[in-house]
Design a protein around this motif. Sequence first.
Motif, PDB file in Angstrom:
ATOM      1  N   GLU A   1       0.819  -1.207   0.000  1.00 25.33           N
ATOM      2  CA  GLU A   1       0.000   0.000   0.000  1.00 25.33           C
ATOM      3  C   GLU A   1       0.855   1.261   0.000  1.00 25.33           C
ATOM      4  OE1 GLU A   1      -0.493  -2.614   1.865  1.00 25.33           O
ATOM      5  OE2 GLU A   1      -2.452  -3.329   1.152  1.00 25.33           O
TER       6      GLU A   1
ATOM      7  N   GLU B   1       0.425   4.088  -2.798  1.00 31.08           N
ATOM      8  CA  GLU B   1       0.108   5.464  -2.441  1.00 31.08           C
ATOM      9  C   GLU B   1       0.977   6.460  -3.194  1.00 31.08           C
ATOM     10  OE1 GLU B   1       0.405   5.778   1.747  1.00 31.08           O
ATOM     11  OE2 GLU B   1      -1.532   4.843   2.152  1.00 31.08           O
TER      12      GLU B   1
ATOM     13  N   ASP C   1      -2.802   9.012  -1.053  1.00 31.64           N
ATOM     14  CA  ASP C   1      -2.957   8.371   0.249  1.00 31.64           C
ATOM     15  C   ASP C   1      -4.271   7.614   0.358  1.00 31.64           C
ATOM     16  OD1 ASP C   1      -0.555   9.361   1.053  1.00 31.64           O
ATOM     17  OD2 ASP C   1      -1.389  11.117   2.064  1.00 31.64           O
TER      18      ASP C   1
ATOM     19  N   SER D   1      -3.572   4.526   5.703  1.00 32.57           N
ATOM     20  CA  SER D   1      -2.133   4.769   5.724  1.00 32.57           C
ATOM     21  C   SER D   1      -1.611   4.809   7.153  1.00 32.57           C
ATOM     22  CB  SER D   1      -1.814   6.088   5.020  1.00 32.57           C
ATOM     23  OG  SER D   1      -0.454   6.394   5.136  1.00 32.57           O
TER      24      SER D   1
END
Length: 433
Positions: free
Chosen positions: A321, A325, A330, A334
């Motif tokens: 992730e 991102e 984002d 996060s």
Amino acid sequence: MDDISTGSLLVILVVLLLISAYFSGSETGMMSINRYRLRHLVQQQHAGAARVQYLLDRPDRLISLILIGNNLVNIAASAVATILCMRWFGDAGVLIATFGLTLVILIVSEVTPKTIAALHPERIAFPSSLLLRPLLTVMYPLVLLVNVVTNGFMRCLGVRPDAARANDSLNSDELRTVVNEAGNLIPTSHQEMLVSILDLEKVTVEDVMIPRNDIIGIDINNDWKYIVKQLAQGQHTRLLLYRGDIDDAIGFLHARDVMRLMTKNQFEADKSILVRAARDIYYIPEGTPLNVQLLKFQRRKERIGLVVDEYGDIQGLVTLEDILEEIVGDFTTSMNPAPSETTQPQPDGSFLVEGSANLRELNKEMNWEFPTDGPKTLSGLIVERLGDIPDNQLSLRIGGYPVEIIEVSDTMIKTLRVLPEYYRPPLLTKDDN
């Protein structure tokens, strides 16, 4: 020529000038056409694009054909203009024809058609190819002769005509420029994602990793009830299981695996269940570019890994992730705090910033230009520049920004004040440009 009437010669001259304009416009249109759009149209089976692509596959032959035709027509036009001017002005007609025809050719047969072709290359190139392709077949022996001579001359100069297509490609910086200049053809959000993909090779795992001090994990040495509470209240599906210290990591826990084992062994749930549920740790060498790491995650079917330095010490944690991102922006899940959470605007226009704030994220969100080729946090950057952990109330300038140290702990700078570029404090105790 004496038997031809003046009116006929004028018609012939006009026709020759128009033919010259055709060759001039065709040359500019062919060479100005967007090669990448042309390839797309060829894939869409566009007939005109296919003809132009065929001609551009050998640009030396195309240019030879156009120049042969253009020069023949211009020389013939010069002869006709000279005869006409001598009929009208006598011996002075030679000089008048030279300067007059030069001006007419420049305006009618060169500048005007070439400008139109440069502005609308497809409108000129596609129709022109209807005539240029059969003309190339008819004049092929003459074109080939000219090519043999000119190619031999170019080889003497160190130029290889057959290598012309080798450079017909875009590097990442050129492709980035194409994307940025696409304008309304590509939505802004899509442009940002495409540019972010191209920038992955310039960003390493250290730039996006969660520092080891911020890694959320479970210490197997803790009390069992406390561990169960961590599992129940945890916000992440994957947690690092370690023994006493992160350097003694056991593996990653997936919430699904833990719940399955605890449900299966509900009467004998203990720490051994967590050890059995822990998955092997995937280690990532520091300095790995994000584009490389993304492929490694994909090939190994991994989603999370620990970043280690050359000595094997754990530096941080990177997830799939985190890399995504960098491309799409984002996510709400996060782990890293956003720059807006680490910066507090002040009434005087300055900003209070946490020392642990990531420099890349600060630059991206606040449109600042702190150097990012060294330490990853603002605190680390200042400590590196000063060579020591400074005292409170020390001011310095970094990357053009006046920075004032507000709060310092024993091991790091906790809070700083970043002043706008236009603001100049009355006294700087250190100028660090």
